[in-house]
Design a protein around this motif. Structure first.
Motif, PDB file in Angstrom:
ATOM      1  N   GLU A 286       0.926  -1.156  -0.024  1.00 43.20           N
ATOM      2  CA  GLU A 286      -0.295   0.227  -0.509  1.00 43.20           C
ATOM      3  C   GLU A 286       0.786   1.487  -0.110  1.00 43.20           C
ATOM      4  O   GLU A 286       1.406   1.042   0.247  1.00 43.20           O
ATOM      5  CB  GLU A 286      -1.097  -0.052   0.908  1.00 43.20           C
ATOM      6  CG  GLU A 286      -1.641   1.061   1.397  1.00 43.20           C
ATOM      7  CD  GLU A 286      -3.236   1.171   2.240  1.00 43.20           C
ATOM      8  OE1 GLU A 286      -3.526   2.001   2.694  1.00 43.20           O
ATOM      9  OE2 GLU A 286      -3.792   0.153   2.997  1.00 43.20           O
ATOM     10  N   LYS A 323      -3.019   6.880  -4.948  1.00 38.13           N
ATOM     11  CA  LYS A 323      -3.180   5.575  -3.882  1.00 38.13           C
ATOM     12  C   LYS A 323      -2.714   4.265  -5.441  1.00 38.13           C
ATOM     13  O   LYS A 323      -3.149   4.056  -6.062  1.00 38.13           O
ATOM     14  CB  LYS A 323      -4.233   4.910  -3.574  1.00 38.13           C
ATOM     15  CG  LYS A 323      -4.461   4.489  -2.198  1.00 38.13           C
ATOM     16  CD  LYS A 323      -5.251   4.136  -1.323  1.00 38.13           C
ATOM     17  CE  LYS A 323      -5.688   3.094  -0.581  1.00 38.13           C
ATOM     18  NZ  LYS A 323      -4.365   3.692   1.084  1.00 38.13           N
ATOM     19  N   SER A 325      -3.028  -0.131  -4.239  1.00 34.78           N
ATOM     20  CA  SER A 325      -3.177  -0.871  -2.884  1.00 34.78           C
ATOM     21  C   SER A 325      -3.060  -2.156  -3.942  1.00 34.78           C
ATOM     22  O   SER A 325      -4.390  -2.496  -4.415  1.00 34.78           O
ATOM     23  CB  SER A 325      -4.367  -0.339  -2.404  1.00 34.78           C
ATOM     24  OG  SER A 325      -4.349  -1.356  -1.252  1.00 34.78           O
ATOM     25  N   CYS A 326      -2.801  -3.195  -3.192  1.00 32.81           N
ATOM     26  CA  CYS A 326      -2.992  -4.836  -3.402  1.00 32.81           C
ATOM     27  C   CYS A 326      -2.343  -5.636  -2.451  1.00 32.81           C
ATOM     28  O   CYS A 326      -1.231  -5.290  -1.808  1.00 32.81           O
ATOM     29  CB  CYS A 326      -2.060  -4.668  -4.836  1.00 32.81           C
ATOM     30  SG  CYS A 326      -0.502  -4.528  -4.452  1.00 32.81           S
ATOM     31  N   CYS A 341      -8.111  -0.826  -3.415  1.00 37.39           N
ATOM     32  CA  CYS A 341      -8.153   0.120  -3.655  1.00 37.39           C
ATOM     33  C   CYS A 341      -9.982   0.335  -2.746  1.00 37.39           C
ATOM     34  O   CYS A 341     -10.726  -0.560  -3.546  1.00 37.39           O
ATOM     35  CB  CYS A 341      -8.104   0.923  -4.403  1.00 37.39           C
ATOM     36  SG  CYS A 341      -5.874   1.495  -4.790  1.00 37.39           S
ATOM     37  N   CYS A 351      -9.898  -2.477  -7.495  1.00 39.14           N
ATOM     38  CA  CYS A 351      -9.405  -1.327  -8.245  1.00 39.14           C
ATOM     39  C   CYS A 351      -7.628  -1.408  -7.630  1.00 39.14           C
ATOM     40  O   CYS A 351      -7.312  -1.099  -6.917  1.00 39.14           O
ATOM     41  CB  CYS A 351      -9.936  -0.198  -7.443  1.00 39.14           C
ATOM     42  SG  CYS A 351      -9.204   1.708  -7.470  1.00 39.14           S
ATOM     43  N   ILE A 353      -4.954   0.635  -8.796  1.00 40.14           N
ATOM     44  CA  ILE A 353      -4.719   2.017  -8.349  1.00 40.14           C
ATOM     45  C   ILE A 353      -6.090   3.267  -9.065  1.00 40.14           C
ATOM     46  O   ILE A 353      -6.865   3.202 -10.111  1.00 40.14           O
ATOM     47  CB  ILE A 353      -3.426   2.768  -9.702  1.00 40.14           C
ATOM     48  CG1 ILE A 353      -2.488   1.595  -9.151  1.00 40.14           C
ATOM     49  CG2 ILE A 353      -2.647   4.217  -9.199  1.00 40.14           C
ATOM     50  CD1 ILE A 353      -0.955   1.696 -10.315  1.00 40.14           C
ATOM     51  N   GLN A 354      -6.151   4.207  -7.711  1.00 42.80           N
ATOM     52  CA  GLN A 354      -6.424   4.956  -7.678  1.00 42.80           C
ATOM     53  C   GLN A 354      -5.790   6.340  -8.445  1.00 42.80           C
ATOM     54  O   GLN A 354      -4.770   7.084  -7.531  1.00 42.80           O
ATOM     55  CB  GLN A 354      -7.501   5.302  -6.246  1.00 42.80           C
ATOM     56  CG  GLN A 354      -8.439   4.710  -6.063  1.00 42.80           C
ATOM     57  CD  GLN A 354      -9.104   4.811  -4.999  1.00 42.80           C
ATOM     58  OE1 GLN A 354      -8.788   5.815  -3.884  1.00 42.80           O
ATOM     59  NE2 GLN A 354     -10.412   4.714  -4.274  1.00 42.80           N
ATOM     60  N   PRO A 359     -11.251   5.193  -9.571  1.00 45.82           N
ATOM     61  CA  PRO A 359     -11.001   3.950 -10.282  1.00 45.82           C
ATOM     62  C   PRO A 359     -10.086   5.255 -10.943  1.00 45.82           C
ATOM     63  O   PRO A 359     -10.637   4.686 -12.308  1.00 45.82           O
ATOM     64  CB  PRO A 359     -12.241   2.795 -10.372  1.00 45.82           C
ATOM     65  CG  PRO A 359     -12.670   3.472  -8.287  1.00 45.82           C
ATOM     66  CD  PRO A 359     -12.318   5.223  -9.206  1.00 45.82           C
TER      67      PRO A 359
END
Length: 409
Positions: A286, A323, A325-326, A341, A351, A353-354, A359
Motif C-alpha cells: 500500500e 493510491k 493498494s494490492c 483500493c 481497483c 490504483i486510484q 478508480p
C-alpha cells in the motif's frame, strides 16, 4: 631433650629457606618474565586462530587484575582471503567463561564469512559454555551506513540433546527496543538461525545478501521474524514482517526505464526461498500518492492485462495517482495480483490504483500470470521472451521455477 647437631641444623635451615623463600621467589620471577615475554601477543593470536579458524592480530596484551587479561585492538580476518571479519578495540577476558568488550565493529559484506566462522567454532572442540558482553556493536553497510546495537549479551551453551547454541540479545534505537538472535547447530551438522525483530526495527540493508530481493528495499526499515536453515547441500529461509517505508523506484530498479515515484509499506505474510530462489512470496503493498511513467502504464496493460481508465491526470509521459493498494502471491504457478483500493460499489472492486479520487487502473484480468511477464515489466526489451540483460537475469534467477520445470528437477 633431643637436639640436632649444629651441622644438621644449618642444613635444615638452608632447605627451609630454599623451600619457603628462594623457590617461590624464583617461580614468581619466572612467571613475571614469561607473562611479559615479547612474543605473548603472538601466542594469544595463535590461540584465537586455532579456536576460531581465522587470522588474528593483537596490538598489546596486559593483566589489569589477577585471572584477567586485556587484549587491545583485536582484529579478526578470514583465513583464506584475509578480508576483515570483526574489530574489537578492547577485549577483557575473565577466566575462561566471561568475555566483555566496549565496542565491536562488523561489516555487512562479511556476514557470510562470519557465519562460516561461527559454524566452524560450533562444530569444533574449542566450543564451551561462555558469556560475552559488548556495550556497543557497530554494523557497517555497503555504502558505509551504520546500525548501532547496544548492551549486547551473547550466551553459548550445549543442550542435553547435544545441540550447540548461541543466544544473542541486544537493544537498538533511542527506545532501546529488543533484538534477539538464536543460532543453533544440531548433531547432524544442520545450522539454524532465528532473528526476532518483532519488537523493534532494523535497516533492510542488513539482509541485502541474505534474503532474495532485499537489496531492492533500499533504506527502508524492517520488523518481523527471519528464519534460516543451512545443511550440507541447501540453504533456505523464511521471512515474515513489514518493510517500511519502501521506495517503489528502488524496488523496481533504479536503472529501469520505467518511473514509479512513491513510497509505501510492504507487508510480507510469507517469503520463503531455497538456495537464493524464491519459492513463495505473499503479502500486500500500500502506497501514498505518486507518479507513474507512461511506459509502465503500457507495460501493465500489455503484460498484466490491466484495464486503465482514459480519464487520468498527467502530461502524457508521467501520470499522477492518489493510491496504489494490492495483495500479491508469487510462486511456481505464476503471479496473482488483487487490487484492494477502497471502492464504493461492485464495479470498482479490484481497483489497483486510484487517480483523481476515482478508480484508474484495475487489477490484472487473469490470475497466475507467467513469471516471464513479471520480468518483462520490470526489465523490458522489445519482443524477447526474457530480456537478455544482467538485471533481467538476476531477477529471473530469484523467481520460482515454473511448475513443469520444478518437477523435472
Amino acid at each position: 631433650m633431643f637436639s640436632l647437631h649444629e651441622r644438621t641444623q644449618r642444613r635444615a635451615c638452608r632447605i627451609a629457606f630454599v623451600l619457603a623463600c628462594a623457590v617461590p621467589t624464583l617461580l614468581t620471577l619466572a612467571w613475571v618474565l614469561y607473562f611479559h615475554r615479547p612474543w605473548q601477543e603472538r601466542d594469544w593470536q595463535r590461540s584465537i586462530e586455532h579456536a576460531l579458524h581465522v587470522r588474528a592480530e593483537i596490538t598489546h596484551v596486559s593483566a589489569p587484575r589477577p585471572k584477567e587479561r586485556q587484549l587491545l585492538d583485536l582484529r579478526l580476518a578470514d583465513l583464506q582471503n584475509s578480508q576483515p571479519l570483526a574489530d574489537i578495540e578492547q577485549l577483557n577476558i575473565r577466566g575462561t567463561e566471561l568475555f566483555s568488550a566496549e565496542r565491536v565493529s562488523i561489516s555487512s559484506r562479511q556476514f557470510e564469512k562470519l557465519a562460516e566462522t561461527v559454524n566452524t567454532w560450533l562444530a569444533g572442540n574449542s566450543f564451551q559454555s561462555t558469556m560475552g558482553l559488548a556495550e556497543q556493536l557497530l554494523l557497517t553497510g555497503p555504502t558505509e551506513e551504520v546500525c548501532e546495537l547496544q548492551h549486547l549479551r551473547a550466551e553459548c551453551r550445549t543442550t542435553s540433546a547435544g545441540v550447540r547454541s548461541i543466544i544473542i540479545q541486544a537493544e537498538v534505537g533511542e527506545d532501546l527496543q529488543r533484538v534477539r538472535l538464536l543460532v543453533e547447530r544440531s548433531v547432524d551438522g544442520t545450522m539454524r538461525a532465528t532473528l526476532d525483530v518483532e519488537e523493534s526495527a532494523l535497516p533492510a540493508w542488513l539482509l541485502a545478501d541474505i534474503v532474495p530481493g532485499a537489496s531492492r528495499w533500499g533504506s527502508a526499515s524492517l520488523a518481523g521474524t527471519l528464519q534460516l536453515e543451512k545443511t550440507a547441500s541447501t540453504f533456505g529461509g523464511n521471512f515474515r514482517g513489514s518493510v517500511d517505508p519502501i521506495d517503489l523506484q528502488t524496488w523496481i530498479g533504479i536503472a529501469s526505464p520505467h518511473r514509479l515515484q512513491s513510497q509505501g509499506k510492504l507487508e510480507i505474510e510469507n517469503l520463503r526461498w531455497q538456495n537464493h530462489r524464491i519459492q513463495l512470496a505473499q503479502g500486500s503493498l500500500e502506497t501514498a500518492g505518486g507518479q507513474m511513467s507512461n511506459s509502465l502504464v503500457q507495460a501493465f496493460k500489455e503484460k498484466f492485462y490491466c484495464v486503465v481508465s482514459e480519464s487520468v491526470v498527467g502530461d502524457g509521459d508521467v501520470f499522477d495517482f492518489d493510491k496504489l493498494s494490492c495483495r500479491f502471491r508469487l510462486n511456481a504457478d505464476g503471479l496473482t495480483v488483487t487490487g484492494t483500493c477502497p471502492g464504493a460499489d461492485a464495479e470498482t472492486r479490484g481497483c489497483l490504483i486510484q487517480a483523481g479520487g476515482k478508480p484508474w487502473m484495475m487489477q490484472p484480468a487473469y490470475s497466475s500470470l507467467p513469471l516471464a511477464h513479471f520480468v518483462q515489466v520490470l526489465c523490458p526489451l522489445e519482443k524477447h521472451w526474457l530480456p537478455a540483460t544482467r538485471a533481467a537475469t538476476d531477477l529471473a534467477e530469484k523467481l520460482p521455477l515454473p511448475e513443469t520445470e520444478a518437477k523435472k528437477r
